[in-house]
Design a protein around this motif. Structure first.
Motif, PDB file in Angstrom:
ATOM      1  N   CYS A 161       0.799  -1.227   0.000  1.00 52.79           N
ATOM      2  CA  CYS A 161       0.000   0.000   0.000  1.00 52.79           C
ATOM      3  C   CYS A 161       0.832   1.279   0.000  1.00 52.79           C
ATOM      4  N   ARG A 162       1.935   1.308   0.757  1.00 52.61           N
ATOM      5  CA  ARG A 162       2.716   2.544   0.831  1.00 52.61           C
ATOM      6  C   ARG A 162       3.364   2.889  -0.509  1.00 52.61           C
TER       7      ARG A 162
ATOM      8  N   ARG B  46      -2.780   7.873   5.621  1.00 55.44           N
ATOM      9  CA  ARG B  46      -2.517   6.588   6.275  1.00 55.44           C
ATOM     10  C   ARG B  46      -3.309   6.474   7.564  1.00 55.44           C
TER      11      ARG B  46
ATOM     12  N   ARG C  58      -6.104  -4.112  12.301  1.00 60.57           N
ATOM     13  CA  ARG C  58      -5.596  -4.882  11.166  1.00 60.57           C
ATOM     14  C   ARG C  58      -4.153  -4.523  10.826  1.00 60.57           C
TER      15      ARG C  58
ATOM     16  N   HIS D 108      -2.175   1.055   7.141  1.00 59.18           N
ATOM     17  CA  HIS D 108      -2.600   1.066   5.739  1.00 59.18           C
ATOM     18  C   HIS D 108      -2.431   2.471   5.179  1.00 59.18           C
TER      19      HIS D 108
ATOM     20  N   TRP E 105      -3.010   5.049   1.539  1.00 61.72           N
ATOM     21  CA  TRP E 105      -3.724   5.223   0.277  1.00 61.72           C
ATOM     22  C   TRP E 105      -3.518   6.653  -0.204  1.00 61.72           C
TER      23      TRP E 105
ATOM     24  N   ASP F   4      -7.163   3.577  -3.728  1.00 61.40           N
ATOM     25  CA  ASP F   4      -6.645   2.545  -2.824  1.00 61.40           C
ATOM     26  C   ASP F   4      -6.472   1.260  -3.630  1.00 61.40           C
TER      27      ASP F   4
ATOM     28  N   ASN G  26      -7.043  -2.404  -2.108  1.00 65.77           N
ATOM     29  CA  ASN G  26      -8.468  -2.690  -1.920  1.00 65.77           C
ATOM     30  C   ASN G  26      -9.269  -2.506  -3.208  1.00 65.77           C
TER      31      ASN G  26
ATOM     32  N   TYR H 136     -11.534   2.639   6.196  1.00 70.63           N
ATOM     33  CA  TYR H 136     -10.432   3.459   6.700  1.00 70.63           C
ATOM     34  C   TYR H 136     -10.822   4.922   6.827  1.00 70.63           C
TER      35      TYR H 136
END
Length: 252
Positions: free
Chosen positions: A182-183, A210, A215, A218, A220, A233, A236, A252
């Motif tokens: 994700c990053r 972020r 979880r 994360h 985006w 994102d 996802n 999120y």
């Protein structure tokens, strides 16, 4: 004798007709109220996301406090400005709120500009970049560039380059290998969108956001465009206006 046009016809109240025009129905009033409440919720969500992103960036800065250099225009790590929600992307470095690689984003290495050219081609209609097509074009281009979404493969690259924790490594390396999480996705999206903005092809501002919950962390990308906030994102598979997202698809 013909009935005067000034008199109401049988079964129809002239007064009731005027009233229905002058005053909205209870149903329409409720609808407007619901819309107003929805707008308030969206604004509150935007505010919360901004604050959470800032907090997580600050967490990384606090963790590396002895290595952070304070300058008038922001915080610097190993000679590069720390990328946060409200900073520019190019020439910056992205640090985590937990120990990991420090990702350098710099157009001079070439990968970002190559992605930009591909995205521009996707967004071009009759020789002109269509601003409304840019978010989808960037999303598809970055997703295509890093199809291997794997923490294990990311770690292999870090180990191979002997970066270690908190060591700098260019985003280009991950893009060229087709590997990311994700990053890396969010940084690539934001960096490419920033090029579109600098060239005057869009009038929006990209951000790297972020969050962290049970979880884990994360990240985006978001784009503020024409008064709307758009979420990009990739892990996802979500490209949507923030106000249109549901809790079932994105929390999120």
């Amino acid at each position: 004798m013909p009935q005067s046009s000034l008199l109401p016809r049988a079964g129809v109240s002239k007064r009731s007709k005027i009233t229905s025009r002058a005053y909205p129905s209870v149903q329409s009033v409720m609808t407007r109220t619901e819309v107003a409440e929805l707008r308030e919720k969206v604004e509150e969500m935007k505010k919360r996301l901004r604050e959470v992103s800032r907090i997580n960036t600050k967490a990384g800065i606090s963790r590396l406090w002895d290595k952070i250099e304070k300058r008038p225009d922001g915080d610097y790590y190993l000679g590069r400005k720390v990328i946060g929600r409200d900073t520019g992307i190019n020439k910056g470095v992205y640090i985590g709120n937990g120990a990991r690689e420090a990702i350098v984003v710099d157009r001079k290495y070439g990968a970002i500009d190559r992605l930009f050219e591909k995205a521009k081609q996707r967004a071009t209609v009759n020789g002109v970049v269509d601003e409304s097509r840019v978010p989808q074009a960037v999303f598809d281009t970055v997703k295509e560039a890093m199809p291997i979404q794997s923490r294990e493969e990311v770690q292999k690259i870090i180990d191979e380059k002997k970066v270690g924790q908190e060591g700098k490594i260019a985003l280009d390396i991950f893009i060229d290998r087709g590997v990311g999480v994700c990053r890396h996705d969010s940084l690539a999206c934001a960096a490419v969108l920033e090029v579109f903005k600098e060239k005057g092809m869009i009038h929006g501002t990209p951000h790297v956001e972020r969050n962290i919950d049970e979880r884990g962390g994360h990240g985006w990308c978001t784009l503020e465009l024409n008064g709307e906030k758009i979420v990009l994102d990739i892990p996802n598979n979500l490209l949507k206006k923030l106000k249109e997202t549901t809790e079932e698809e994105w929390t999120y």
